[in-house]
Write an enzyme that holds these catalytic residues in place. Sequence first.
Site, short mmCIF file in Angstrom:
data_model
loop_
_atom_site.label_atom_id
_atom_site.label_comp_id
_atom_site.label_asym_id
_atom_site.label_seq_id
_atom_site.Cartn_x
_atom_site.Cartn_y
_atom_site.Cartn_z
N PHE A 130 47.57 31.62 46.19
CA PHE A 130 46.63 32.43 47.01
C PHE A 130 45.75 31.77 48.15
CE2 PHE A 130 42.28 34.91 47.69
CZ PHE A 130 42.68 35.99 47.04
N ASP A 200 45.67 28.85 38.40
CA ASP A 200 44.89 30.12 38.60
C ASP A 200 45.55 31.23 38.11
OD1 ASP A 200 44.00 31.62 40.20
OD2 ASP A 200 43.80 30.56 41.54
N TYR A 225 37.09 39.54 37.86
CA TYR A 225 36.78 40.63 38.79
C TYR A 225 37.84 41.58 38.50
CZ TYR A 225 37.56 38.39 42.44
OH TYR A 225 37.72 37.51 43.77
N LYS A 226 39.24 41.14 38.01
CA LYS A 226 40.43 41.55 38.77
C LYS A 226 40.99 42.90 37.48
CE LYS A 226 41.72 39.02 42.25
NZ LYS A 226 42.17 37.56 42.76
N ARG A 374 50.31 46.68 47.39
CA ARG A 374 50.66 46.40 46.67
C ARG A 374 50.22 47.05 45.63
NH1 ARG A 374 47.58 40.67 45.83
NH2 ARG A 374 46.19 42.32 46.86
C1 LIG Z 1 41.54 36.97 43.60
C2 LIG Z 1 41.63 35.56 43.75
C3 LIG Z 1 41.04 34.83 43.57
C4 LIG Z 1 39.48 34.60 44.21
O1 LIG Z 1 39.00 33.44 43.94
P1 LIG Z 1 37.66 33.70 44.84
O2 LIG Z 1 36.56 32.82 44.67
O3 LIG Z 1 36.60 34.95 43.82
O4 LIG Z 1 36.80 35.07 45.63
C5 LIG Z 1 41.69 32.98 43.94
N1 LIG Z 1 42.55 33.13 43.34
C6 LIG Z 1 43.06 33.86 43.89
C7 LIG Z 1 44.67 33.18 42.70
C8 LIG Z 1 43.99 34.77 42.95
O5 LIG Z 1 43.91 36.64 43.32
#
Ligand SMILES: *Cc1c(COP(=O)(O)O)cnc(C)c1O
Length: 402
Positions: A130, A200, A225-226, A374
């Site tokens: 990401f 992660d 939040y996911k 997705r």
């Molecule tokens: C969604 C996501 C993030 C998001 O980071 P935020 O600091 O919450 O914006 C980070 N890493 C991964 C792998 C994600 O899927």
Amino acid sequence: MTTDAHVDPGTEARRRTEADPLSRYAREYATDVIHLNGNSLGPPRASLTGELDRVVSGQWARKHVRAWFEDGWLDLPRTIGDKLSPLLGAHPGQVVVAGETTSTTLFNALVAACRLRPDRALLLVEAGAFPTDLYIADSVARLLDRELLISQGFDDDLRERGPEVAAALTAPVDFRTGERRDIAATTAACHAAGAISVWDLSHAAGVLPLDLAAARVDLAIGCGYKYLGGGPGAPAFLYVPDRLQSLVDFPLTGWHGHARPFEMGPTFDPATGIDRGRTGTPPLLSLIALDHALDPLLDVGIHELRRRSLDLGEYFLECLAYRRPELLRGLASPRDPERRGGHLALRVPDAEAVESALLERGVLVDARPPDLVRIAFAPLYVTHEQVWRATGALSDSVEGLR
Ligand SMILES: *Cc1c(COP(=O)(O)O)cnc(C)c1O
């Protein structure tokens, strides 16, 4: 369809919805779309506003600052961490929700990981990570004067350069394609090289059973939040196993991570245990929302959540094969459901156009331009009937864009 050819597919979708006991949870969620975007931002439970009102009117407005002590607010980062543990395969006292973003939590974990291996030059991260993970890793490498290796072939790089690797950052689910990476095997390879494994879990937590303790993971973080459904900007979680808790040296040394925060002494003395991962005063209302979101997930249990998510994903592919089989040629995810997380990705000519055409038809998905759509199968607010309808909408959308 693989089912009885004489059964109308709409009727079959209804039958499947009624046959699965988890379908009843869909009523609890407040969403007026077919929500196939749970890997991005899950919808609220309808009862959340009442829960927030209970805390705002009943605790904050009445007890003010005392509520931190009298209503358990101060302990929430740890109590929510413990609550989350079964979803992650962690033990009590190993997870904390400090109130930070995923990005800051990752920063904290990556620096701590590198500090555990001061004599090693390399920080290894997968090229497909990401974006925020790549950016944070780059900053950590510059800050600590290490070399960042953005790896195209993670397993080979780890094998070839293992003895130089301080920390390796990976994810159990590829955020684009949904492809899985085995936590136990990768962690074992990191350990064989003497490297610290950092995970992660953002695209896995709440939909895929994880085994952090059994796999001997060193450090892990993930989004609230996911699939966990904690709400927009919900704070992230941090996992540190017992064996590392007294060794990790986090760069964010806020007073809530102090052994005795209310002594307000001049020097930082890190707390023992997972409290060391805390930073400052957490966003309480966001913690309350995350806490509230976890109840149905824990009710159901991670293995049942996974079963249903897989079932919905397979059914989606089955319906698509029936309605518009040529779209399956664009499948960018592994065909074997065991090798996918909670979502799958389809290649289409214009992802953003498909996303908006679907939204006009009441179906929420997520476009990764230029050509990836997705589709996430969050188990508690997506039903088989919705999947059947969504494939119809997808078929119509693609037809309409021709
Ligand atoms: C969604 C996501 C993030 C998001 O980071 P935020 O600091 O919450 O914006 C980070 N890493 C991964 C792998 C994600 O899927």
